[in-house]
Design an enzyme around this catalytic site. Sequence first.
Site, PDB file in Angstrom:
ATOM      1  CB  CYS A 234      -0.959  -0.023   1.184  1.00 24.03           C
ATOM      2  SG  CYS A 234      -0.167  -0.441   2.746  1.00 24.03           S
TER       3      CYS A 234
ATOM      4  CB  CYS B  43       3.621   1.013   5.199  1.00 20.70           C
ATOM      5  SG  CYS B  43       2.228  -0.128   5.303  1.00 20.70           S
TER       6      CYS B  43
END
Lengths: 102, 212
Positions: free
Chosen positions: B121, B123
Amino acid sequence: MSARFRPGDRVRVTAERPAISIGRAHIRTPHYVRGQDGMIAEVMGPFRNPEGLATGGDGLPMQVLYRVRFPQPQLWPGYAGPAKDTLEVEIYEHWLEPIHAA
Amino acid sequence: MPHDGHDHHHDHQHDHAPPPDDPSFSSDQALGARALRLLLEEAGVLEPGEVARQIDRMDGITPSMGASVVARAWVDPAFRKRLIETPVAACTEMGIDLQGTHLHVVENTASVHNVIVCTLCSCYPKPLLGIPPDWYKSYEYRARAVIEPRAVLAEFGVAIPDSVEVRVHDSTADLRYLVLPARPQGTEGWSEEKLAAIVTRDSMIGTAIPKA
């Protein structure tokens, strides 16, 4: 909880490749390292298992989290760079199997 | 926010014309988010104003916080050691609350250059560096940073010699990464403040190198 692996240990990432579909477990292990051999770079200690946390569970039992190091040319055939380049991924213990010397 | 250009129909009747200066009406997605927020407030899950306060708090976190940590590590070898060994405590020392983030510091040396990506994603150590840049969240960066990091670095203007190992960290689990760049030559005797000014956001992701 005690860690099964130590820094320097050779490990293999479980090759299980569940299809991505709604309702399947939330998995943090990237596909590109599944089935790959690597080396434990560092033991990061126990963490709640995101596969349970993601579906409203408590993430227990905890899993020891490791930073696992892979040689880049092993991950990507035809890798354009020196053979010494590496990649590290955080992997939870239940995804790792020991590699025993032949 | 620019209009997204999708094929909306604009001929429907608005029962309540939105206030033109309210950014929360700027897209259908924003409108949906606003409706969800109001429902959560009504249900007592969120305090009124809580979302706005959180946004304000996030907007107050900038890469300069990370830069001050890096500069301290450059001038204080004992702090540098603590930052690498116990990063959360080291940040607390500097008055930075990492809010439960498991920070992991990777140091660039003469033999290793570290680059951070999250292929899952996006992070990112938000309590230390704030909101990540858009490119960090792009599919292109996330895919290419792991497969061809040197080509990606070259596009950022960073050439790493073949004698130096490029080490990519795919940040897909519980840790959030800070690259501790190497202190550039020519900065001898500089103050912490002057040093912090050359520590860019990208240098703490690994896609830039601080220059004197």
